[in-house]
Design an enzyme around this catalytic site. Structure first.
Site, PDB file in Angstrom:
ATOM      1  N   LYS A 118       0.865  -1.180   0.000  1.00 60.46           N
ATOM      2  CA  LYS A 118       0.000   0.000   0.000  1.00 60.46           C
ATOM      3  C   LYS A 118       0.895   1.221   0.000  1.00 60.46           C
ATOM      4  O   LYS A 118       2.044   1.158   0.443  1.00 60.46           O
ATOM      5  CB  LYS A 118      -0.869   0.014   1.269  1.00 60.46           C
ATOM      6  CG  LYS A 118      -2.132   0.798   1.104  1.00 60.46           C
ATOM      7  CD  LYS A 118      -3.201  -0.044   0.436  1.00 60.46           C
ATOM      8  CE  LYS A 118      -4.404   0.759   0.014  1.00 60.46           C
ATOM      9  NZ  LYS A 118      -5.506  -0.113  -0.418  1.00 60.46           N
ATOM     10  N   ASP A 158      -6.851   4.056  -4.835  1.00 60.32           N
ATOM     11  CA  ASP A 158      -7.552   3.854  -3.561  1.00 60.32           C
ATOM     12  C   ASP A 158      -8.259   5.189  -3.291  1.00 60.32           C
ATOM     13  O   ASP A 158      -8.462   5.965  -4.235  1.00 60.32           O
ATOM     14  CB  ASP A 158      -6.552   3.484  -2.441  1.00 60.32           C
ATOM     15  CG  ASP A 158      -7.235   2.978  -1.181  1.00 60.32           C
ATOM     16  OD1 ASP A 158      -7.600   1.796  -1.124  1.00 60.32           O
ATOM     17  OD2 ASP A 158      -7.421   3.767  -0.223  1.00 60.32           O
ATOM     18  N   GLY A 230     -20.461   7.169   1.376  1.00 59.55           N
ATOM     19  CA  GLY A 230     -19.539   7.749   0.411  1.00 59.55           C
ATOM     20  C   GLY A 230     -20.224   7.959  -0.921  1.00 59.55           C
ATOM     21  O   GLY A 230     -21.399   7.586  -1.115  1.00 59.55           O
TER      22      GLY A 230
HETATM   23  O1  2IT Z   1      -7.921  -1.728  -1.214  1.00 59.73           O
HETATM   24  C1  2IT Z   1      -7.769  -2.209  -2.354  1.00 59.73           C
HETATM   25  O2  2IT Z   1      -7.855  -3.426  -2.567  1.00 59.73           O
HETATM   26  C2  2IT Z   1      -7.507  -1.298  -3.460  1.00 59.73           C
HETATM   27  N1  2IT Z   1      -7.452  -0.106  -3.228  1.00 59.73           N
HETATM   28  C3  2IT Z   1      -7.237  -1.828  -4.844  1.00 59.73           C
HETATM   29  C4  2IT Z   1      -5.819  -2.222  -4.980  1.00 59.73           C
HETATM   30  C5  2IT Z   1      -5.401  -2.648  -6.364  1.00 59.73           C
HETATM   31  O3  2IT Z   1      -4.209  -2.938  -6.508  1.00 59.73           O
HETATM   32  O4  2IT Z   1      -6.214  -2.683  -7.276  1.00 59.73           O
END
Ligand code: 2IT
Length: 441
Positions: A118, A158, A230
């Site tokens: 992340k 994200d 949201g």
């Molecule tokens: O929380 C998640 O799974 C995402 N934001 C997507 C991550 C992705 O690599 O598509």
């Protein structure tokens, strides 16, 4: 847990995410002395590495702005690092560590070979112009590009990062790396390597999962009232699919309050969610201003104050409290599927599980997003693009399989299904086994 609490006393979200997983897997872990001998848990809770960098950019007034950027490469036992980037003013290492930790198990559930990661920045997109977003993305990638690659680490979107941001990030990556390398980012535009349905995938997948969960409990989703929180990318996809499956979305929300839509959200309103996001105003009130006959805005209230059958948190971690859970129950709610990552506070989950409300955790429910990112990587590696139907069929198959894994590992002696345990144990077993087979590294 005690050791982690002493070491990272201020990292609340990270400790919360780890606690939930460790509680779920305790029993299974203790049946595997080989995990204990290899110190799998001690290794799994720490990220492989964390990159922290300064991001300096010029705003529209020509003033210099500085933010912090991060990429946390959490675990690569079953595949290259994979996970989104979050741009939000509240981003801290604790938030990204919790998200990277969760991502590792979620990605394991998808059936695809992806490790967990992340990243993001404390950059606040609210009120920023398109040019400012572009300059920030370019400055962010100037630092990040050297840490990522199609077989190394593949970021995506994200909160605060959607198709527009991925475009600017990719443009800068390509310029720096001097390679087209589509597979380095997912969530790209459909004319330059993006997968059809990736924008919708998190919401669509969540509704496929919800459908299977309800079906298993003998409940039809048709005609059910749904509250979504949201109005971003995830909420948007969830509204489309919920409506398509015959449910009625009667609430969406924002940081400013809730919009009650008694007759259910319409396709025009769903389209308008995209306009609202692109405006960077971060106000759900705009929906009620535009569709004043259909939607009523109440400031300061959440979606959980509206009477519904199904609650779908689609916004941010810890957005649904124990009090919210009690209000939902009092108003007749029967099911909560967490679409945001760790959207429910521990007290809310406990309340749902002990008061007959069906509950499933984000790492299972929202895995369709990253799963479709995995499908995008496959298409990029093969230099082809699949049709919408092919992607949708694969997404549906994956969500069904995630549901089955939850049932397999989460069915309790009394027959009821603990989806939290099921998701955590299924994800953990896969990652732990791979770590064991790859030795002490
Ligand atoms: O929380 C998640 O799974 C995402 N934001 C997507 C991550 C992705 O690599 O598509």
């Amino acid at each position: 847990m005690a050791r982690l609490q002493a070491k990272y006393p201020l990292e609340k979200e990270y400790l919360q995410a780890v606690q939930e997983v460790l509680e779920s897997i305790e029993e299974v872990y203790n049946q595997h002395p080989e995990f204990e001998a290899a110190k799998i848990v001690e290794r799994m809770v720490e990220p492989d590495r964390i990159f922290t960098f300064r991001v300096t950019w010029l705003d529209d007034k020509g003033e210099v702005q500085t933010n912090l950027g991060y990429r946390i490469q959490f675990n690569s036992a079953i595949g290259p690092y994979k996970g989104g980037l979050r741009f939000h003013r509240a981003v801290t290492p604790s938030m990204l560590k919790f998200l990277g930790f969760e991502q590792t198990f979620k990605n394991a559930l998808t059936t695809l070979p992806m490790g967990g990661a992340k990243g993001g920045s404390d950059f606040d997109p609210k009120g920023k112009s398109n040019d400012e977003i572009m300059r920030f993305c370019q400055a962010f990638m100037l630092e990040l590009w050297n840490c990522i690659g199609p077989d190394q680490d593949i970021p995506a979107g994200d909160v605060g990062v959607g198709g527009r941001e991925i475009g600017y990030l990719y443009g800068m990556y390509k310029k720096l790396a001097r390679q087209y390398n589509t597979g380095v980012l997912t969530g790209k535009g459909s004319t330059w390597g993006g997968s059809i349905l990736r924008p919708e995938a998190t919401g669509f997948g969540a509704l496929y999962f919800t459908h299977h969960l309800l079906e298993k409990a003998g409940i039809d989703i048709k005609g059910k009232k749904v509250a979504v929180s949201g109005f971003g990318n995830v909420a948007w996809g969830a509204c489309i699919k919920a409506t398509e499956l015959g449910a009625k979305v009667v609430a969406i929300s924002g940081p400013d309050g809730v919009c009650h839509i008694p007759d259910g959200i319409t396709p025009e309103m769903i389209d308008y969610m995209l306009v609202m996001r692109a405006s960077n105003r971060d106000k759900v009130e705009d929906m009620a201003t535009k569709f004043s006959e259909k939607a009523k805005f109440t400031p300061g209230k959440k979606s959980w104050s509206i009477p519904v059958d199904i609650a779908l948190p689609c916004a941010f971690q810890n957005e649904l409290s124990e009090d919210d859970a009690k209000e939902l129950k009092a108003n007749g709610c029967i099911c909560c599927c967490e679409v945001s990552n760790m959207g429910c506070q521990p007290g809310a989950i406990h309340f749902f599980q002990h008061n007959g409300i069906l509950f499933a955790p984000g790492k299972a429910v929202n895995a369709g997003g990253v799963a479709t990112s995995g499908l995008e990587m496959t298409q990029n590696a093969e230099h082809i693009s699949w049709s919408g139907k092919e992607v949708d069929d694969k997404l549906h198959f994956i969500m069904k399989s995630i549901h089955e894994q939850c049932v397999k590992f989460g069915t309790q002696p009394d027959g009821h299904i603990d989806y939290v345990k099921g998701a955590n144990i299924a994800g953990f077993m896969k990652v732990a086994q791979a770590m064991l087979e790859q030795g002490t590294i």
